[in-house]
Scaffold this motif. Structure first.
Motif, short mmCIF file in Angstrom:
data_model
loop_
_atom_site.label_atom_id
_atom_site.label_comp_id
_atom_site.label_asym_id
_atom_site.label_seq_id
_atom_site.Cartn_x
_atom_site.Cartn_y
_atom_site.Cartn_z
N PRO A 233 -87.53 56.51 49.67
CA PRO A 233 -86.42 56.25 50.59
C PRO A 233 -86.23 54.76 50.84
CG PRO A 233 -88.33 57.05 51.79
CD PRO A 233 -88.65 57.19 50.33
N THR A 234 -84.98 54.38 51.01
CA THR A 234 -84.66 53.00 51.36
C THR A 234 -84.98 52.80 52.83
OG1 THR A 234 -82.89 52.96 49.74
CG2 THR A 234 -82.81 51.30 51.46
N ARG B 182 -86.53 65.92 49.68
CA ARG B 182 -87.84 65.28 49.63
C ARG B 182 -88.62 65.52 50.94
NH1 ARG B 182 -89.97 60.33 47.56
NH2 ARG B 182 -87.96 59.49 46.96
N SER C 211 -82.10 65.36 52.70
CA SER C 211 -82.90 65.08 51.50
C SER C 211 -83.99 66.14 51.33
CB SER C 211 -83.55 63.70 51.61
OG SER C 211 -84.56 63.54 50.62
N TYR D 76 -79.21 55.46 49.07
CA TYR D 76 -80.43 55.65 49.86
C TYR D 76 -80.97 57.03 49.53
CZ TYR D 76 -78.10 58.51 53.50
OH TYR D 76 -77.43 59.48 54.18
N ASP D 77 -82.00 57.44 50.20
CA ASP D 77 -82.76 58.62 49.82
C ASP D 77 -81.89 59.85 49.55
OD1 ASP D 77 -85.37 59.77 49.34
OD2 ASP D 77 -85.10 60.90 51.19
N HIS E 179 -87.21 60.29 57.56
CA HIS E 179 -88.54 60.07 56.97
C HIS E 179 -89.46 59.36 57.96
CE1 HIS E 179 -88.57 61.41 52.79
NE2 HIS E 179 -87.30 61.06 52.72
N SER F 124 -81.22 60.56 56.29
CA SER F 124 -82.49 60.99 55.71
C SER F 124 -83.52 59.86 55.73
CB SER F 124 -82.28 61.47 54.27
OG SER F 124 -81.54 62.67 54.25
N GLY F 125 -83.06 58.63 55.57
CA GLY F 125 -83.98 57.50 55.64
C GLY F 125 -84.63 57.39 57.01
#
Length: 445
Positions: free
Chosen positions: A443-444, A148, A146, A195-196, A126, A122-123
């Motif tokens: 997010p990381t 998000r 995620s 992470y996210d 993004h 997911s990171g």
């Protein structure tokens, strides 16, 4: 190393053999090309999937899922229909956002890609989603989860075609609600990757439980790093917290490692462990051996043994015929991504008008292997997230999918419409970002 770049429609066994050889030799698998040639293609899709490391199975199975989709489209052509001719390029982002963005930029500049697809992290998703918005390239997420990405960070060019963390946690919250009526559990713990995806999964679960009016006490929330090799301190901390239920968002090899390490302690004697998003993946079933650990509650984004429909049985059989093994959920996600893009091109009358393609994807219905009888998945026009039913269950003996001797059964089935995020919740989370606050952690990188 020579790059594997020749088109291989109908020759997926060559790709898989080459992939297996590369991984066995510890080499970096480069990119794969499937489907139509550059001259013949109506559209090019640039996909990002892991090809090496702990999550390489997801990339390997995704490539097979893509080939099955291309084969299905080719069969339509033979039957006199006119689906678009697609060229699909897949490369490995190495779990690095900056590298993934560079590959995606190359897909556009060098390969004339009209679509992005895939991505496990997911990171990483993004970063590529931001690029898709800037470049006006439609991105179809097939794996990362995620929520998000479709709620706080959603935009016109981003779509997702597998269950996200909200869908899975909404199903999980309903399972936990019903389990509480049965057992009276009260003490809840969570462990997820730092992470996210991990943080958003925990937020989604809490929101879903609260929305159902479930009363519980949070006794621990733990955040190991992605690909953590040693979970002993987290397992010890969970045992000390004495939860009745532990929910986890660990996935793939991380989840398998956690189970294996927890099994050397009294963990499974004292608590239930639930993984509502990735836990029932076929790689997990194989890793469990022949004795189900007590208290496991699992689901995944696709199951080989549910639903027992002709469409799902055919997909699983196609995968097995091509590879000699059974698929993880990544395969069906990648299959869905390619089919969704093909149907959108058909509906839009071509691949050149991005606004027409967006309109075609919004509300698009897709009859998929994971759909139970009487239901077809569709893409929510507001969030661009696919709406799907979900099945949650426990581990039972089942040797229909060797070498695994276990599968998930004792299903609890949750209706797709019940798992959609409410318009009010979506608005609240989007407004929180617009107002300068975050509903969930960023997010990381």
């Amino acid at each position: 190393m020579e790059m594997l770049t020749r088109p291989v429609s109908g020759c997926i066994t060559i790709i898989i053999a080459a992939f297996t050889l590369l991984v066995a030799n510890g080499a970096q698998a480069e990119r794969f090309e499937l489907g139509a040639s550059a001259d013949e293609a109506d559209a090019v899709i640039g996909c990002l999937y892991p090809m090496t490391g702990r999550s390489a199975t997801y990339g390997r199975d995704s490539i097979v899922g893509i080939q099955i989709a291309l084969d299905d489209l080719a069969a339509e052509t033979k039957a006199g229909l006119t689906p678009p001719k697609l060229r699909v390029i897949a490369d490995d982002p190495r779990s690095k956002a900056s590298y993934a963005v560079r590959l995606a930029q190359d897909f556009v500049a060098k390969d004339n890609a009209r679509f992005f697809c895939g991505i496990v992290s997911s990171g990483v998703a993004h970063a590529v989603s931001d690029l898709a918005r800037q470049e006006k390239i439609i991105m179809v997420g097939t794996d990362h989860a995620s929520s998000r990405l479709s709620i706080e960070a959603g935009h016109d060019y981003y779509f997702r075609v597998t269950n996200d963390s909200w869908t899975s946690m909404a199903a999980g919250a309903r399972y936990l609600r019903d389990l509480q009526k049965e057992t009276g559990w009260k003490r809840l713990a969570f462990v997820g990757p730092d992470y996210d995806y991990g943080h958003v999964s925990w937020t989604d679960l809490q929101l879903a439980l609260d929305g159902l009016g479930v009363e519980y006490e949070t006794v621990s929330a733990l955040w190991p790093k992605l690909y953590e090799p040693d979970y002993s301190i987290y397992i010890n901390a969970l045992q000390s917290a004495k939860p009745d239920v532990v929910v986890t968002a660990l996935w793939g090899g991380d989840f398998i490692a956690f189970i294996k390490q927890a099994s050397t302690t009294r963990f499974f004697e004292t608590t239930r462990l639930a993984n509502f998003d990735t836990g029932a993946n076929y790689d997990v079933m194989m890793a469990l051996g022949d004795q189900p650990y007590p208290g496991l509650i699992l689901s995944a984004r696709h199951h080989n043994n549910w639903p027992e429909t002709g469409r799902n049985k055919r997909f699983v059989a196609q995968f097995h015929d091509l590879t000699g093994r059974y698929p993880t959920y990544a395969a069906e996600g990648a299959y869905t991504g390619v089919i969704a893009i093909a149907r959108a091109i058909e509906k839009a009358g071509g691949a050149d008008d991005d606004r027409a393609l967006i309109k075609a994807l919004e509300g698009l219905q897709l009859a998929l292997p994971e759909d139970p009888p009487g239901f077809a998945s569709y893409i929510d026009p507001d969030t661009h997230q696919i709406v799907q039913a979900q099945a949650v269950g426990t581990v039972v003996h089942n040797e229909d999918f060797p070498p695994s001797k276990l599968m998930v059964g004792n299903w609890a089935i949750y209706d797709a419409e019940d798992l959609k995020p409410s318009k009010e919740m979506v608005k609240r989370r989007r407004d929180a970002v617009a107002g300068g606050s975050e509903a969930v952690p960023p997010p990381t990188p």
